[in-house]
Design a protein around this motif. Structure first.
Motif, PDB file in Angstrom:
ATOM      1  N   ARG A 282       1.669  13.092  -6.780  1.00  0.00           N
ATOM      2  CA  ARG A 282       2.653  12.118  -6.321  1.00  0.00           C
ATOM      3  C   ARG A 282       3.575  11.834  -7.496  1.00  0.00           C
ATOM      4  NH1 ARG A 282       5.685   9.195  -3.250  1.00  0.00           N
ATOM      5  NH2 ARG A 282       4.940   7.276  -2.304  1.00  0.00           N
ATOM      6  N   VAL A 283       4.860  12.047  -7.332  1.00  0.00           N
ATOM      7  CA  VAL A 283       5.810  11.847  -8.423  1.00  0.00           C
ATOM      8  C   VAL A 283       6.416  10.448  -8.344  1.00  0.00           C
ATOM      9  CG1 VAL A 283       7.928  12.694  -9.494  1.00  0.00           C
ATOM     10  CG2 VAL A 283       6.287  14.314  -8.551  1.00  0.00           C
ATOM     11  N   SER A 284       7.079  10.136  -7.237  1.00  0.00           N
ATOM     12  CA  SER A 284       7.682   8.821  -7.050  1.00  0.00           C
ATOM     13  C   SER A 284       6.640   7.896  -6.446  1.00  0.00           C
ATOM     14  CB  SER A 284       8.881   8.939  -6.112  1.00  0.00           C
ATOM     15  OG  SER A 284       9.516   7.696  -5.959  1.00  0.00           O
ATOM     16  N   LYS A 285       6.380   6.797  -7.116  1.00  0.00           N
ATOM     17  CA  LYS A 285       5.358   5.847  -6.685  1.00  0.00           C
ATOM     18  C   LYS A 285       6.017   4.513  -6.374  1.00  0.00           C
ATOM     19  CE  LYS A 285       2.073   8.178  -9.613  1.00  0.00           C
ATOM     20  NZ  LYS A 285       1.325   8.188 -10.839  1.00  0.00           N
ATOM     21  N   PRO A 286       5.329   3.623  -5.659  1.00  0.00           N
ATOM     22  CA  PRO A 286       5.936   2.325  -5.357  1.00  0.00           C
ATOM     23  C   PRO A 286       6.318   1.526  -6.601  1.00  0.00           C
ATOM     24  CG  PRO A 286       4.047   2.673  -3.947  1.00  0.00           C
ATOM     25  CD  PRO A 286       4.062   3.794  -4.946  1.00  0.00           C
ATOM     26  N   GLY A 287       5.587   1.697  -7.686  1.00  0.00           N
ATOM     27  CA  GLY A 287       5.892   0.968  -8.913  1.00  0.00           C
ATOM     28  C   GLY A 287       7.001   1.590  -9.734  1.00  0.00           C
ATOM     29  N   LYS A 288       7.248   2.887  -9.539  1.00  0.00           N
ATOM     30  CA  LYS A 288       8.296   3.581 -10.289  1.00  0.00           C
ATOM     31  C   LYS A 288       8.865   4.696  -9.427  1.00  0.00           C
ATOM     32  CE  LYS A 288       9.415   6.023 -14.463  1.00  0.00           C
ATOM     33  NZ  LYS A 288       8.964   6.877 -15.520  1.00  0.00           N
ATOM     34  N   ARG A 289       9.994   4.427  -8.831  1.00  0.00           N
ATOM     35  CA  ARG A 289      10.651   5.423  -7.984  1.00  0.00           C
ATOM     36  C   ARG A 289      11.354   6.454  -8.860  1.00  0.00           C
ATOM     37  NH1 ARG A 289       8.422   4.790  -3.031  1.00  0.00           N
ATOM     38  NH2 ARG A 289       8.466   2.621  -2.435  1.00  0.00           N
ATOM     39  N   VAL A 290      11.306   7.716  -8.425  1.00  0.00           N
ATOM     40  CA  VAL A 290      11.937   8.807  -9.158  1.00  0.00           C
ATOM     41  C   VAL A 290      12.942   9.479  -8.230  1.00  0.00           C
ATOM     42  CG1 VAL A 290      11.570  11.000 -10.353  1.00  0.00           C
ATOM     43  CG2 VAL A 290       9.873   9.171 -10.552  1.00  0.00           C
ATOM     44  N   TYR A 291      14.195   9.528  -8.655  1.00  0.00           N
ATOM     45  CA  TYR A 291      15.257  10.148  -7.871  1.00  0.00           C
ATOM     46  C   TYR A 291      15.820  11.325  -8.653  1.00  0.00           C
ATOM     47  CZ  TYR A 291      14.991   5.871  -5.158  1.00  0.00           C
ATOM     48  OH  TYR A 291      14.536   4.829  -4.387  1.00  0.00           O
TER      49      TYR A 291
ATOM     50  N   MET B 141       0.838  -1.185   0.000  1.00  0.00           N
ATOM     51  CA  MET B 141       0.000   0.000   0.000  1.00  0.00           C
ATOM     52  C   MET B 141       0.879   1.244   0.000  1.00  0.00           C
ATOM     53  SD  MET B 141      -2.932   0.909   2.701  1.00  0.00           S
ATOM     54  CE  MET B 141      -3.664   2.495   2.710  1.00  0.00           C
ATOM     55  N   ASP B 142       0.463   2.234  -0.713  1.00  0.00           N
ATOM     56  CA  ASP B 142       1.181   3.499  -0.812  1.00  0.00           C
ATOM     57  C   ASP B 142       0.719   4.426   0.307  1.00  0.00           C
ATOM     58  OD1 ASP B 142       2.631   5.670  -1.633  1.00  0.00           O
ATOM     59  OD2 ASP B 142       1.368   6.112  -3.369  1.00  0.00           O
ATOM     60  N   THR B 143       1.473   4.484   1.408  1.00  0.00           N
ATOM     61  CA  THR B 143       1.048   5.264   2.569  1.00  0.00           C
ATOM     62  C   THR B 143       1.050   6.766   2.305  1.00  0.00           C
ATOM     63  OG1 THR B 143       3.291   5.270   3.471  1.00  0.00           O
ATOM     64  CG2 THR B 143       1.834   3.501   4.177  1.00  0.00           C
ATOM     65  N   ILE B 144       2.023   7.240   1.535  1.00  0.00           N
ATOM     66  CA  ILE B 144       2.073   8.669   1.222  1.00  0.00           C
ATOM     67  C   ILE B 144       0.927   9.043   0.288  1.00  0.00           C
ATOM     68  CG2 ILE B 144       3.450  10.493   0.140  1.00  0.00           C
ATOM     69  CD1 ILE B 144       4.511   9.622   2.829  1.00  0.00           C
ATOM     70  N   GLY B 145       0.651   8.205  -0.702  1.00  0.00           N
ATOM     71  CA  GLY B 145      -0.481   8.454  -1.605  1.00  0.00           C
ATOM     72  C   GLY B 145      -1.798   8.476  -0.854  1.00  0.00           C
ATOM     73  N   ASP B 146      -1.953   7.574   0.113  1.00  0.00           N
ATOM     74  CA  ASP B 146      -3.163   7.545   0.935  1.00  0.00           C
ATOM     75  C   ASP B 146      -3.279   8.828   1.761  1.00  0.00           C
ATOM     76  OD1 ASP B 146      -5.452   6.227   2.302  1.00  0.00           O
ATOM     77  OD2 ASP B 146      -4.085   6.237   4.019  1.00  0.00           O
ATOM     78  N   PHE B 147      -2.176   9.274   2.332  1.00  0.00           N
ATOM     79  CA  PHE B 147      -2.141  10.506   3.122  1.00  0.00           C
ATOM     80  C   PHE B 147      -2.573  11.703   2.277  1.00  0.00           C
ATOM     81  CE2 PHE B 147       0.711  14.058   4.587  1.00  0.00           C
ATOM     82  CZ  PHE B 147       0.054  14.340   5.759  1.00  0.00           C
ATOM     83  N   LEU B 148      -2.011  11.813   1.073  1.00  0.00           N
ATOM     84  CA  LEU B 148      -2.339  12.934   0.194  1.00  0.00           C
ATOM     85  C   LEU B 148      -3.800  12.887  -0.260  1.00  0.00           C
ATOM     86  CD1 LEU B 148       0.890  13.027  -1.967  1.00  0.00           C
ATOM     87  CD2 LEU B 148       0.294  14.453  -0.014  1.00  0.00           C
ATOM     88  N   THR B 149      -4.297  11.691  -0.541  1.00  0.00           N
ATOM     89  CA  THR B 149      -5.692  11.546  -0.956  1.00  0.00           C
ATOM     90  C   THR B 149      -6.636  11.963   0.157  1.00  0.00           C
ATOM     91  OG1 THR B 149      -5.108   9.799  -2.496  1.00  0.00           O
ATOM     92  CG2 THR B 149      -7.411   9.915  -1.811  1.00  0.00           C
ATOM     93  N   ARG B 150      -6.327  11.589   1.387  1.00  0.00           N
ATOM     94  CA  ARG B 150      -7.176  11.977   2.521  1.00  0.00           C
ATOM     95  C   ARG B 150      -7.208  13.488   2.688  1.00  0.00           C
ATOM     96  NH1 ARG B 150      -7.369   7.680   7.296  1.00  0.00           N
ATOM     97  NH2 ARG B 150      -6.921   5.794   6.133  1.00  0.00           N
ATOM     98  N   ILE B 151      -6.046  14.135   2.556  1.00  0.00           N
ATOM     99  CA  ILE B 151      -5.990  15.595   2.680  1.00  0.00           C
ATOM    100  C   ILE B 151      -6.746  16.257   1.531  1.00  0.00           C
ATOM    101  CG2 ILE B 151      -4.442  17.583   2.533  1.00  0.00           C
ATOM    102  CD1 ILE B 151      -2.487  16.069   4.239  1.00  0.00           C
ATOM    103  N   ARG B 152      -6.557  15.767   0.317  1.00  0.00           N
ATOM    104  CA  ARG B 152      -7.237  16.325  -0.853  1.00  0.00           C
ATOM    105  C   ARG B 152      -8.750  16.186  -0.719  1.00  0.00           C
ATOM    106  NH1 ARG B 152      -5.751  12.847  -4.871  1.00  0.00           N
ATOM    107  NH2 ARG B 152      -3.644  13.500  -4.507  1.00  0.00           N
ATOM    108  N   ASN B 153      -9.222  15.011  -0.321  1.00  0.00           N
ATOM    109  CA  ASN B 153     -10.660  14.780  -0.176  1.00  0.00           C
ATOM    110  C   ASN B 153     -11.262  15.624   0.943  1.00  0.00           C
ATOM    111  OD1 ASN B 153     -10.563  12.957  -2.267  1.00  0.00           O
ATOM    112  ND2 ASN B 153     -10.580  11.149  -0.951  1.00  0.00           N
ATOM    113  N   ALA B 154     -10.547  15.749   2.062  1.00  0.00           N
ATOM    114  CA  ALA B 154     -11.048  16.560   3.177  1.00  0.00           C
ATOM    115  C   ALA B 154     -11.130  18.034   2.776  1.00  0.00           C
ATOM    116  CB  ALA B 154     -10.159  16.388   4.394  1.00  0.00           C
TER     117      ALA B 154
END
Length: 129
Positions: free
Chosen positions: A76-85, A1-14
């Motif tokens: 979200r730029v860097s995702k669990p499926g494709k990390r961006v450095y 699970m993408d914890t940062i993506g979940d965090f951002l989605t919760r903030i965006r939805n709220a």
């Protein structure tokens, strides 16, 4: 699970639903991101409460004078499926300086401008404006 993506989605939805606050599970990564969002005025504050397990972080959202959420867009730029450095020299400017880039560096979570100032590269987590 993408914890940062979940965090951002919760903030965006709220923010879209015009809530005053939102509760999310606490983690050091989320606390670091929330601290940067607070420093740049995208959220009012955040508090952590112990619940005997992971802990809960309550994030108080910030709104503009006309009632719009302070966070217009979060990508979200860097995702669990494709990390961006990115290297310190290649940290992008977000919206010509009107937004912020958030990076995970060897010295912790920090904004793109702070990372460039300290000559640090790292994982490019997200961009906010």
């Amino acid at each position: 699970m993408d914890t940062i993506g979940d965090f951002l989605t919760r903030i965006r939805n709220a923010g879209t639903a015009r809530h005053e606050k939102v509760d999310v599970p606490a983690s050091n990564m989320r606390k670091g991101v929330a601290a940067i969002l607070k420093d740049f005025g995208y959220i009012k504050a955040f508090r952590e409460a112990k619940d005997g397990k992971q802990g809960i972080m309550r994030v108080y959202l910030n709104y503009t004078n006309n009632g719009k959420p302070a966070i217009d867009t979060v990508k979200r730029v860097s995702k669990p499926g494709k990390r961006v450095y990115v290297k310190a020299d290649d940290i992008p400017q977000v919206r010509s300086g009107y937004g912020i880039a958030i990076l995970s560096t060897s010295k912790g979570i920090m904004s793109g401008s702070e990372a460039a100032e300290k000559n640090l590269g790292g994982e490019y987590l997200m961009k906010v404006w």
